[in-house]
Write an enzyme that holds these catalytic residues in place. Structure first.
Site, PDB file in Angstrom:
ATOM      1  N   GLY A  11       0.836  -1.209   0.000  1.00 48.86           N
ATOM      2  CA  GLY A  11       0.000   0.000   0.000  1.00 48.86           C
ATOM      3  C   GLY A  11       0.864   1.251   0.000  1.00 48.86           C
ATOM      4  O   GLY A  11       1.895   1.287   0.657  1.00 48.86           O
ATOM      5  N   ARG A  72       1.331  -5.100  -5.945  1.00 44.97           N
ATOM      6  CA  ARG A  72       1.385  -6.336  -5.164  1.00 44.97           C
ATOM      7  C   ARG A  72       1.812  -7.424  -6.141  1.00 44.97           C
ATOM      8  O   ARG A  72       1.443  -7.393  -7.309  1.00 44.97           O
ATOM      9  CB  ARG A  72       0.040  -6.608  -4.509  1.00 44.97           C
ATOM     10  CG  ARG A  72      -0.302  -5.507  -3.496  1.00 44.97           C
ATOM     11  CD  ARG A  72      -1.236  -5.964  -2.394  1.00 44.97           C
ATOM     12  NE  ARG A  72      -1.050  -5.179  -1.186  1.00 44.97           N
ATOM     13  CZ  ARG A  72      -1.677  -4.001  -0.935  1.00 44.97           C
ATOM     14  NH1 ARG A  72      -2.502  -3.498  -1.805  1.00 44.97           N
ATOM     15  NH2 ARG A  72      -1.466  -3.373   0.198  1.00 44.97           N
ATOM     16  N   ASP A 103       4.494  -4.652   6.355  1.00 43.31           N
ATOM     17  CA  ASP A 103       5.056  -5.918   6.840  1.00 43.31           C
ATOM     18  C   ASP A 103       5.186  -6.981   5.749  1.00 43.31           C
ATOM     19  O   ASP A 103       6.134  -7.767   5.756  1.00 43.31           O
ATOM     20  CB  ASP A 103       4.273  -6.450   8.051  1.00 43.31           C
ATOM     21  CG  ASP A 103       2.776  -6.468   7.828  1.00 43.31           C
ATOM     22  OD1 ASP A 103       2.323  -6.142   6.708  1.00 43.31           O
ATOM     23  OD2 ASP A 103       2.050  -6.817   8.781  1.00 43.31           O
ATOM     24  N   THR A 125       3.507   3.103   5.787  1.00 42.06           N
ATOM     25  CA  THR A 125       2.086   2.743   5.753  1.00 42.06           C
ATOM     26  C   THR A 125       1.313   3.722   6.626  1.00 42.06           C
ATOM     27  O   THR A 125       1.809   4.120   7.677  1.00 42.06           O
ATOM     28  CB  THR A 125       1.827   1.304   6.251  1.00 42.06           C
ATOM     29  OG1 THR A 125       0.440   1.176   6.610  1.00 42.06           O
ATOM     30  CG2 THR A 125       2.641   0.948   7.484  1.00 42.06           C
ATOM     31  N   ASP A 127      -1.170   2.990   8.306  1.00 39.97           N
ATOM     32  CA  ASP A 127      -1.845   2.266   9.391  1.00 39.97           C
ATOM     33  C   ASP A 127      -1.104   2.305  10.738  1.00 39.97           C
ATOM     34  O   ASP A 127      -1.690   1.995  11.773  1.00 39.97           O
ATOM     35  CB  ASP A 127      -2.045   0.792   8.989  1.00 39.97           C
ATOM     36  CG  ASP A 127      -2.847   0.668   7.698  1.00 39.97           C
ATOM     37  OD1 ASP A 127      -3.732   1.511   7.478  1.00 39.97           O
ATOM     38  OD2 ASP A 127      -2.590  -0.260   6.912  1.00 39.97           O
ATOM     39  N   ASP A 129       0.951   0.189  11.810  1.00 37.83           N
ATOM     40  CA  ASP A 129       0.790  -1.156  12.383  1.00 37.83           C
ATOM     41  C   ASP A 129       2.067  -1.992  12.353  1.00 37.83           C
ATOM     42  O   ASP A 129       2.014  -3.215  12.466  1.00 37.83           O
ATOM     43  CB  ASP A 129      -0.347  -1.905  11.647  1.00 37.83           C
ATOM     44  CG  ASP A 129      -0.058  -2.060  10.161  1.00 37.83           C
ATOM     45  OD1 ASP A 129       0.904  -1.438   9.659  1.00 37.83           O
ATOM     46  OD2 ASP A 129      -0.797  -2.808   9.487  1.00 37.83           O
ATOM     47  N   GLY A 170      -6.958   1.610   8.729  1.00 41.93           N
ATOM     48  CA  GLY A 170      -6.033   1.138   9.758  1.00 41.93           C
ATOM     49  C   GLY A 170      -5.818  -0.366   9.736  1.00 41.93           C
ATOM     50  O   GLY A 170      -5.122  -0.903  10.596  1.00 41.93           O
ATOM     51  N   ARG A 171      -6.485  -1.057   8.805  1.00 43.41           N
ATOM     52  CA  ARG A 171      -6.448  -2.528   8.762  1.00 43.41           C
ATOM     53  C   ARG A 171      -6.774  -3.072  10.159  1.00 43.41           C
ATOM     54  O   ARG A 171      -7.775  -2.714  10.729  1.00 43.41           O
ATOM     55  CB  ARG A 171      -5.091  -3.021   8.243  1.00 43.41           C
ATOM     56  CG  ARG A 171      -4.895  -2.700   6.773  1.00 43.41           C
ATOM     57  CD  ARG A 171      -3.964  -3.682   6.129  1.00 43.41           C
ATOM     58  NE  ARG A 171      -2.640  -3.644   6.721  1.00 43.41           N
ATOM     59  CZ  ARG A 171      -1.604  -4.309   6.256  1.00 43.41           C
ATOM     60  NH1 ARG A 171      -1.722  -5.067   5.184  1.00 43.41           N
ATOM     61  NH2 ARG A 171      -0.433  -4.239   6.844  1.00 43.41           N
TER      62      ARG A 171
HETATM   63  P1  ADP Z   1       2.440  -4.323   2.671  1.00 44.57           P
HETATM   64  O1  ADP Z   1       3.906  -4.327   2.400  1.00 44.57           O
HETATM   65  O2  ADP Z   1       1.842  -2.962   2.568  1.00 44.57           O
HETATM   66  O3  ADP Z   1       2.109  -5.053   3.954  1.00 44.57           O
HETATM   67  P2  ADP Z   1       1.546  -6.646   1.136  1.00 44.57           P
HETATM   68  O4  ADP Z   1       1.298  -7.480   2.333  1.00 44.57           O
HETATM   69  O5  ADP Z   1       0.564  -6.681   0.021  1.00 44.57           O
HETATM   70  O6  ADP Z   1       1.709  -5.101   1.476  1.00 44.57           O
HETATM   71  O7  ADP Z   1       2.967  -7.077   0.545  1.00 44.57           O
HETATM   72  C1  ADP Z   1       3.518  -6.411  -0.562  1.00 44.57           C
HETATM   73  C2  ADP Z   1       4.276  -7.394  -1.423  1.00 44.57           C
HETATM   74  O8  ADP Z   1       5.356  -7.957  -0.686  1.00 44.57           O
HETATM   75  C3  ADP Z   1       3.476  -8.601  -1.894  1.00 44.57           C
HETATM   76  O9  ADP Z   1       2.663  -8.335  -3.014  1.00 44.57           O
HETATM   77  C4  ADP Z   1       4.590  -9.561  -2.246  1.00 44.57           C
HETATM   78  O10 ADP Z   1       5.163  -9.251  -3.487  1.00 44.57           O
HETATM   79  C5  ADP Z   1       5.623  -9.279  -1.149  1.00 44.57           C
HETATM   80  N1  ADP Z   1       5.464 -10.253  -0.051  1.00 44.57           N
HETATM   81  C6  ADP Z   1       4.509 -10.291   0.895  1.00 44.57           C
HETATM   82  N2  ADP Z   1       4.648 -11.362   1.715  1.00 44.57           N
HETATM   83  C7  ADP Z   1       5.719 -12.037   1.249  1.00 44.57           C
HETATM   84  C8  ADP Z   1       6.381 -13.245   1.627  1.00 44.57           C
HETATM   85  N3  ADP Z   1       5.966 -13.976   2.678  1.00 44.57           N
HETATM   86  N4  ADP Z   1       7.454 -13.629   0.918  1.00 44.57           N
HETATM   87  C9  ADP Z   1       7.883 -12.899  -0.140  1.00 44.57           C
HETATM   88  N5  ADP Z   1       7.317 -11.779  -0.553  1.00 44.57           N
HETATM   89  C10 ADP Z   1       6.247 -11.331   0.112  1.00 44.57           C
END
Ligand code: ADP
Length: 319
Positions: A11, A72, A103, A125, A127, A129, A170-171
């Site tokens: 995000g 993503r 995260d 982010t 959020d 969080d 805020g998820r």
């Molecule tokens: P944020 O970083 O905002 O929490 P996401 O959870 O959508 O957003 O994660 C962003 C991107 O990070 C994902 O689309 C993916 O490419 C990568 N990612 C997330 N989790 C993993 C994981 N366990 N292993 C490898 N890459 C990951």
């Protein structure tokens, strides 16, 4: 370290541009070549990579969003997908990576680090969080966007004598709801971290109404459920005219506040410093106004802590 890459992932958040600028300028200051990777891990896999110069990040410190765009990428969660990313890093001779995101993005950074490519995570982010940092980039701007909206809603709420339910983002974290609720003197704040007694919310509303209050503001964090559902339940229980506003993605945009710009500048530069020192698999953050860094896995194994004393205070002040 002679070549560093930077990407934004997951995000977006206001202040990400200020963080990119900081990474790029800090690298150039230290005579390190710096590469911008567009569209997060997807762009890494696709080789959407460009060398950045001082001027590449001119006139962006005040802009919301991210000039590197974000995406993503499910493919990156697989070893095969990550190998494609590693191939691109090798092709460009990039020796270290700064990942600005949440995260999920940090997990990707950790896995790349384990595969031999040092990465540093910068928390971006709205959020707030992410564990083991007091603030994330974008949170402060989102707070200001929300209170600006609530102030406006308050004007019309007073004119019409209504109860307003405002759903904020805020998820799973209640930080945006708690901080904006306190900043705006909301009657009640519903957050996922606290099991709220619905009867108590109704009692407060009725008490306020009997006291002659012309309007009431209830903040609902998206993590506790739908603002519309709460609005209906409140109207049914109080018979007070109730309106619902879901602020949605307006909270993710806008020019970053001074706080977010400064935080982003400090954290981006610190990430580069860590890579220069040979550190890897760490996230940077701020705790008690001191720059800190923690192992990504250790940080993510912790739970983000909302300030429950602030929640208690909000209740005491909205009697
Ligand atoms: P944020 O970083 O905002 O929490 P996401 O959870 O959508 O957003 O994660 C962003 C991107 O990070 C994902 O689309 C993916 O490419 C990568 N990612 C997330 N989790 C993993 C994981 N366990 N292993 C490898 N890459 C990951």
């Amino acid at each position: 370290m002679k070549k560093i890459g930077v990407l934004t992932s997951g995000g977006d958040a206001p202040g990400m541009n200020a963080a990119i600028r900081s990474v790029v300028r800090k690298c150039i200051y230290h005579d390190i070549e710096v590469y911008g990777i567009y569209y997060g891990y997807q762009g890494l896999i696709d080789g959407n990579i460009e060398k950045m110069e001082i001027g590449s990040v001119g006139d962006i410190i005040q802009r919301g969003g991210t000039m590197l765009y974000t995406a993503r990428c499910e493919d990156f969660k697989t070893p095969e997908g990550r190998q494609k990313g590693i191939d691109q890093l090798e092709k460009h001779g990039i020796e270290g990576l700064v990942v600005i995101g949440g995260d999920g993005s940090f997990m990707g950074a950790k896995k790349l680090t384990e595969a031999g490519y040092p990465c540093i995570g910068v928390p971006g982010t709205i959020d707030n969080d992410i564990p083991m940092t007091d603030f994330t980039i974008g949170f402060d701007t989102a707070l200001n966007t929300v209170i600006d909206a609530i102030d406006k809603i308050r004007d019309t709420a007073t004119s019409h004598e209504r109860t307003y339910v405002i759903e904020v983002m805020g998820r799973d974290a209640g930080d945006i709801a708690l901080w904006t609720g306190l900043a705006d003197g909301a009657e009640s704040i519903l957050i996922p971290e606290v099991d709220d007694n619905f009867e108590d919310i109704i009692e407060r509303l009725k008490r306020g109404h009997e006291r002659g209050k012309r309007h009431s503001i209830i903040i609902v964090a998206e993590g506790v459920g739908s603002g519309f559902d709460y609005g209906q339940r409140i109207q049914d229980a109080t018979s007070l005219e109730t309106r619902v506003t879901v602020l949605g993605h307006t909270q993710r945009g806008g020019s970053p506040t001074a706080f977010d710009r400064v935080l982003a500048s400090r954290l981006g530069a610190q990430a580069v410093d860590l890579l220069i020192k040979g550190k890897a698999g760490r996230m940077v953050g701020i705790q008690n106004n001191q720059l800190v860094d923690h192992d990504i896995i250790e940080a993510l194994n912790n739970k983000h802590q909302l300030d429950l004393d602030m929640y208690k205070l909000s209740k005491e002040l909205s009697i």
